[in-house]
Each structure stands twice: as C-alpha cells, then as structure tokens.
Design an enzyme around this catalytic site. Structure first.
Site, short mmCIF file in Angstrom:
data_model
loop_
_atom_site.label_atom_id
_atom_site.label_comp_id
_atom_site.label_asym_id
_atom_site.label_seq_id
_atom_site.Cartn_x
_atom_site.Cartn_y
_atom_site.Cartn_z
N THR A 42 125.35 -52.34 0.46
CA THR A 42 124.46 -52.12 1.61
C THR A 42 123.27 -51.26 1.25
OG1 THR A 42 126.30 -52.34 3.15
CG2 THR A 42 124.35 -51.20 3.96
N TYR A 56 123.08 -57.78 8.23
CA TYR A 56 122.09 -57.77 7.15
C TYR A 56 122.68 -58.47 5.94
CZ TYR A 56 125.21 -53.97 5.92
OH TYR A 56 126.32 -53.24 5.65
N SER A 89 130.37 -55.22 -2.45
CA SER A 89 131.46 -54.61 -3.20
C SER A 89 132.82 -55.25 -2.96
CB SER A 89 131.54 -53.12 -2.90
OG SER A 89 131.95 -52.87 -1.58
N THR A 122 130.09 -50.02 0.19
CA THR A 122 131.10 -49.09 0.69
C THR A 122 132.49 -49.69 0.84
OG1 THR A 122 130.47 -49.61 2.99
CG2 THR A 122 129.38 -47.72 1.94
N ASP A 123 132.60 -51.02 0.85
CA ASP A 123 133.91 -51.63 1.10
C ASP A 123 134.95 -51.25 0.05
OD1 ASP A 123 133.06 -52.77 3.42
OD2 ASP A 123 133.12 -54.85 2.72
N LYS A 195 137.06 -44.84 3.06
CA LYS A 195 136.26 -45.37 4.15
C LYS A 195 137.14 -45.46 5.39
CE LYS A 195 133.07 -49.14 5.32
NZ LYS A 195 132.45 -50.40 4.86
N GLU A 315 163.53 -42.36 4.23
CA GLU A 315 163.49 -43.72 4.77
C GLU A 315 164.25 -44.70 3.88
OE1 GLU A 315 162.39 -44.62 7.64
OE2 GLU A 315 161.22 -42.86 8.25
#
Length: 358
Positions: A42, A56, A89, A122-123, A195, A315
């Site tokens: 981006t 975009y 990304s 950013t992904d 993120k 667990e």
C-alpha cells in the site's frame, strides 16, 4: 634574557592574532547511509481519487518516486533505493522471503551502509519482519515499514511512516535492538508487531507494548526486546536455501479434522493449530492430531486469540502427545519460526526450546 622573553611573548601574541583572523571551518559530521529496499504494498499504492483511502491498487509507485516525494530525507541520511519486488504482500512466498533476507544481509555487510529500511505491504509485514529478525546476523538497524493508505489519499500515512523509518535506520540508538517496525509514530519489535485492524492507520500493535516512538526526527525508547534475535540467533539467512512446508489450520466450533489430514497430505512438515482460547483442540480432533504426529508431522498449538499465550500441558497433555506450544506467537509468526526450526532439527524438545527462546 629579558630581551629573549619579550621577543617570545611578542611572537606568541602575533601568532594568536593571526589565528584569530583565520576563519575556522566547522567539521560537519558525515550523514549515515540508509538503503530503502522496496517490495510494493500500500505504501507504493495509488487510488483513483484522493477520497479513496481503502480502495486502491497496491504496488504501483517505484522506490525512486517514494524517495523523491520526501525531500526531507536528505536532512536525515544519504538515502538510496532498490526495487526488490513490486507486489501486494499477500503474494509473498518462502522464496521471496529468502531472496529479500539475503539481499538485506548483503547490504548490511557493506561498510558504508548504516541501516536498511524495507517498505512492505501490511498484510504479511509482521511475518517478514519476524523472519528477518530471526535470520539476518547484523546489529545494524533493520526497519520494516508500510502504510494503511495509499500516497494518493487524503491524510495518507506512508510519507511520515517512511520518514520515521529512515530516522530509525540512521540512528545509532536503534542498533542491536533487532528488526523494528515503524508505523503510526510507534517503534515496534519485529517479533511482537501484529496487524490488528485493517482500516485505521493505527493498525499495528503489540500486546507487550511499543518499544518507543519517533517524534520529529528523534527516537525515544522505553523498553528493549528480551527474546533472541539477529546476532544471537542460531538461524542464518546466508546458509538457507529453502524452507520446509508449514500450514495453519484455523480452529472454530464444529471444525473439520479433515483439514489436518489435507495439510499433511499436501506435504506439511508441521501444522500450526490456531486453536480457540488456550490453543484448545476439540475432543473430536484429538485422535486425528495424534495420528498425524505419529506419522512424523509436528503439531504446534497456537491460538487465534490476539493476546495472551498458550500454556503447555494445559487443555491438552502436550508432553504425552509429543506436541509443541507456540507460547505467545500468533499462528502466522509460529509458522515462520516452525519452518526455520525444522531446518535445524526434527526433535520436539528442540522445537519447544526454540519457541521458548525466540
């Protein structure tokens, strides 16, 4: 003797006067050199209008234009750019991770390079930053940076993010702190950064908090990483040629255990179970995971929860089943560490040690 003393004093006065009339040129410290390695995302995107902040095309603006758009960078460092990739990304692969890591490592070995900035979508920025944190053996600053809005949008965040990233990469105070993420004024550890929202500019955070902030050309520090990284890591990008396959299976109510079998059949050497809560495994999936582990595929319990950490032998009896827990690493970061760990060992005990230490 008195004539000699008077003559010497007169000579000294004359020399002092001459020096006072000679202009002294101040010595300007050499600016550090920072290389920006661009991969797209981006921060290199463009929208149809200035009102398009979420719609975009990513990876459109080349690195030389990104640099030219921030003339203030010249006040911080000698900056040059390289275009490694021009992709969104989410399209990063293991091969691209290796290629990027080797280039960053090579640049930092150059005596004239003081730091490297990686521009990134950013992904998967958190995965790449963790990978570099684990594999590049240098104490010089490595800063990964992106943006949530394209440069064409109103209130675009990429320009300041990139400026701050160069400030960090040029700063001696950033040395030895591992790979850093510079987003929205915050300095985050490449290990911890995640993120956490897909719209707002403050998208990145860490459950353990930021390391510091960059404000008007100055880095302010408040804490430092304690986990192993970069110079102290046992993983070395310069010796890696490939990464083993690791897959994530997402936990939920009424999930299908067949997804684990599909991952193993596709060649996964480890499966990250992104479980509910404390990495919980539903009772109807336990036998499938036990069988998969008996077949040689490692089972690593992580959690789909953003914060907290998975407790071993809580667990599920991890010791009994020969499983690993991912500690506080989210599933996508656990996948990176698992792939690197499997280049070193197939021992469950060793894998667990690495998840404690990194």
């Amino acid at each position: 003797m008195q004539h000699l003393v008077r003559g010497t004093a007169a000579a000294f006065v004359a020399m002092t006067a001459a020096c006072a009339q000679t202009p002294v040129t101040p010595v300007t410290p050499a600016k550090p050199t920072v290389v920006i390695v661009a991969t797209g995302g981006t921060i290199a995107g463009a929208g149809a209008t200035s009102a398009n902040s979420a719609t975009y095309q990513a990876a459109k603006v080349p690195v030389d234009k990104l640099i030219a758009g921030i003339p203030e960078l010249n006040n911080v460092a000698n900056v040059r750019g390289e275009q490694a990739f021009q992709i969104a990304s989410e399209s990063f692969t293991n091969e691209k991770l290796l290629q990027l890591g080797k280039r960053v490592s090579a640049l930092l070995k150059e005596p004239g390079v003081d730091g490297v900035v990686v521009t990134h979508g950013t992904d998967t920025l958190e995965e790449t930053s963790f990978f570099l944190n684990l594999t590049v053996h240098s104490d010089k600053p490595i800063v990964v940076v992106g943006s949530m809005r394209p440069g064409t949008a109103m209130s675009a965040d990429g320009m300041l993010n990139l400026y701050d990233a160069v400030v960090l990469a040029a700063s001696p105070s950033a040395r030895g702190k591992g790979v850093l993420v510079s987003m929205n004024d915050d300095i985050l550890s490449g290990r911890d950064a995640a993120k956490r929202i897909n719209i707002k500019t403050g998208a990145f955070g860490s459950q353990w908090g930021a390391l510091g902030m960059v404000v008007e050309n100055q880095a302010y520090w408040f804490r430092a990483p304690v986990k192993r990284h970069t110079m102290k890591s046992e993983f070395d990008i310069d010796t890696l040629t490939s990464l083993p396959e690791v897959q994530i299976v997402y936990g939920s109510g009424n999930m299908s255990p067949a997804m684990y079998d599909a991952a193993a059949k596709a060649g996964a050497k480890a499966i990250i179970h992104a479980g509910t809560g404390n990495g919980s495994v539903p009772d109807y999936a336990v036998e499938t995971l036990k069988r998969i582990r008996a077949g040689g595929v490692h089972v690593i319990r992580s959690s789909r929860i953003a914060d907290g950490f998975v407790i071993r032998n809580s667990e599920q009896p991890d010791d009994k089943y020969d499983w690993v827990v991912a500690h506080d690493l989210n599933p996508q970061k656990a996948k990176i560490l698992a792939a690197l760990a499997l280049t070193k060992t197939n021992s469950t005990a060793e894998l667990q040690r690495m998840f404690w230490e990194y």
